[in-house]
Design a protein around this motif. Structure first.
Motif, PDB file in Angstrom:
ATOM      1  N   ALA A 167       0.831  -1.212   0.000  1.00  0.00           N
ATOM      2  CA  ALA A 167       0.000   0.000   0.000  1.00  0.00           C
ATOM      3  C   ALA A 167       0.859   1.254   0.000  1.00  0.00           C
ATOM      4  O   ALA A 167       1.843   1.351   0.730  1.00  0.00           O
ATOM      5  N   GLY A 168       0.500   2.196  -0.867  1.00  0.00           N
ATOM      6  CA  GLY A 168       1.199   3.469  -0.931  1.00  0.00           C
ATOM      7  C   GLY A 168       2.463   3.441  -1.773  1.00  0.00           C
ATOM      8  O   GLY A 168       3.147   4.455  -1.871  1.00  0.00           O
ATOM      9  N   THR A 169       2.798   2.302  -2.383  1.00  0.00           N
ATOM     10  CA  THR A 169       3.993   2.248  -3.222  1.00  0.00           C
ATOM     11  C   THR A 169       3.609   1.994  -4.675  1.00  0.00           C
ATOM     12  O   THR A 169       2.588   1.378  -4.965  1.00  0.00           O
ATOM     13  N   THR A 170       4.436   2.497  -5.558  1.00  0.00           N
ATOM     14  CA  THR A 170       4.279   2.262  -6.989  1.00  0.00           C
ATOM     15  C   THR A 170       5.669   2.034  -7.566  1.00  0.00           C
ATOM     16  O   THR A 170       6.681   2.255  -6.890  1.00  0.00           O
ATOM     17  N   ALA A 171       5.702   1.606  -8.818  1.00  0.00           N
ATOM     18  CA  ALA A 171       6.979   1.416  -9.508  1.00  0.00           C
ATOM     19  C   ALA A 171       6.960   2.209 -10.804  1.00  0.00           C
ATOM     20  O   ALA A 171       5.921   2.328 -11.456  1.00  0.00           O
ATOM     21  N   GLN A 172       8.110   2.735 -11.177  1.00  0.00           N
ATOM     22  CA  GLN A 172       8.270   3.489 -12.413  1.00  0.00           C
ATOM     23  C   GLN A 172       9.280   2.838 -13.356  1.00  0.00           C
ATOM     24  O   GLN A 172       9.444   3.284 -14.477  1.00  0.00           O
ATOM     25  N   ALA A 173       9.997   1.807 -12.894  1.00  0.00           N
ATOM     26  CA  ALA A 173      10.958   1.067 -13.714  1.00  0.00           C
ATOM     27  C   ALA A 173      10.904  -0.385 -13.280  1.00  0.00           C
ATOM     28  O   ALA A 173      10.580  -0.687 -12.133  1.00  0.00           O
ATOM     29  N   LEU A 174      11.213  -1.292 -14.225  1.00  0.00           N
ATOM     30  CA  LEU A 174      11.194  -2.709 -13.871  1.00  0.00           C
ATOM     31  C   LEU A 174      12.181  -3.503 -14.698  1.00  0.00           C
ATOM     32  O   LEU A 174      12.598  -3.074 -15.772  1.00  0.00           O
ATOM     33  N   ALA A 175      12.554  -4.648 -14.163  1.00  0.00           N
ATOM     34  CA  ALA A 175      13.360  -5.627 -14.888  1.00  0.00           C
ATOM     35  C   ALA A 175      12.703  -6.980 -14.668  1.00  0.00           C
ATOM     36  O   ALA A 175      12.411  -7.358 -13.527  1.00  0.00           O
ATOM     37  N   ASN A 176      12.433  -7.683 -15.759  1.00  0.00           N
ATOM     38  CA  ASN A 176      11.829  -9.014 -15.673  1.00  0.00           C
ATOM     39  C   ASN A 176      12.876 -10.043 -16.063  1.00  0.00           C
ATOM     40  O   ASN A 176      13.248 -10.161 -17.217  1.00  0.00           O
ATOM     41  N   ARG A 177      13.337 -10.809 -15.083  1.00  0.00           N
ATOM     42  CA  ARG A 177      14.321 -11.872 -15.316  1.00  0.00           C
ATOM     43  C   ARG A 177      13.761 -13.205 -14.851  1.00  0.00           C
ATOM     44  O   ARG A 177      14.498 -14.125 -14.547  1.00  0.00           O
ATOM     45  N   THR A 178      12.426 -13.322 -14.764  1.00  0.00           N
ATOM     46  CA  THR A 178      11.785 -14.526 -14.241  1.00  0.00           C
ATOM     47  C   THR A 178      11.812 -15.702 -15.205  1.00  0.00           C
ATOM     48  O   THR A 178      11.613 -16.835 -14.795  1.00  0.00           O
ATOM     49  N   GLY A 179      11.990 -15.436 -16.489  1.00  0.00           N
ATOM     50  CA  GLY A 179      11.885 -16.492 -17.482  1.00  0.00           C
ATOM     51  C   GLY A 179      10.456 -16.695 -17.943  1.00  0.00           C
ATOM     52  O   GLY A 179      10.172 -17.556 -18.766  1.00  0.00           O
ATOM     53  N   ARG A 180       9.541 -15.896 -17.398  1.00  0.00           N
ATOM     54  CA  ARG A 180       8.125 -15.966 -17.755  1.00  0.00           C
ATOM     55  C   ARG A 180       7.612 -14.564 -18.045  1.00  0.00           C
ATOM     56  O   ARG A 180       8.139 -13.590 -17.527  1.00  0.00           O
ATOM     57  N   PRO A 181       6.550 -14.470 -18.849  1.00  0.00           N
ATOM     58  CA  PRO A 181       5.977 -13.139 -19.084  1.00  0.00           C
ATOM     59  C   PRO A 181       5.381 -12.564 -17.799  1.00  0.00           C
ATOM     60  O   PRO A 181       4.834 -13.305 -16.980  1.00  0.00           O
ATOM     61  N   VAL A 182       5.508 -11.260 -17.647  1.00  0.00           N
ATOM     62  CA  VAL A 182       4.945 -10.544 -16.497  1.00  0.00           C
ATOM     63  C   VAL A 182       4.114  -9.390 -17.035  1.00  0.00           C
ATOM     64  O   VAL A 182       4.581  -8.633 -17.882  1.00  0.00           O
TER      65      VAL A 182
END
Length: 142
Positions: free
Chosen positions: A88-103
């Motif tokens: 709650a109260g947090t957001t993201a403005q950048a991301l990196a997906n290294r899971t090996g699956r679509p996100v």
């Protein structure tokens, strides 16, 4: 500001040679190995440095260009095909997906498709600036 593609031939070569081979899964460096999404940058502005995100993780930063303290999620601790709201109260403005699956990243904290959403491939996608504030995500089975 003018929208430019962050991934240019020169930038791709620079980024791929700067990453250790272990981050590239010991494959030869190709443009398909690491993906940097498009972002809005001013003319002459330097490209952002990739944020640190280990293989198998989804990393979310509160500020663009991978700035601030990242939240890290792994498959072992995260429900697949489930909506995961950021604290709650947090957001993201950048991301990196290294899971090996679509996100899929959602503007809505409930993963509602009435707001903005975007799906990022899992083979190493670094997005220095999302087009909206991310409040939730889903890691897909495949």
């Amino acid at each position: 500001m003018r929208t430019k593609t962050v991934l240019t031939a020169a930038l791709a070569a620079t980024l791929l040679t700067a990453l250790p081979a272990t981050l590239l899964h010991a494959r030869p460096a190709t443009a398909a190995t690491a993906t940097v999404a498009t972002a809005t940058v001013g003319a002459g502005a330097p490209a952002p440095t990739l944020g640190a995100c280990a293989p198998g993780q989804l990393c979310l930063w509160p500020k663009s260009d991978f700035k601030g303290r990242a939240q890290r999620y792994e498959l072992a601790d995260t429900g697949v095909d489930s909506c995961v709201a950021l604290p709650a109260g947090t957001t993201a403005q950048a991301l990196a997906n290294r899971t090996g699956r679509p996100v899929t990243a959602y503007q809505s904290a409930e993963c509602a498709e009435t707001g903005e959403f975007e799906t990022y491939p899992g083979r190493g996608t670094w997005t220095p600036q999302t087009p909206y504030q991310v409040r939730a995500f889903k890691i897909w089975e495949r």
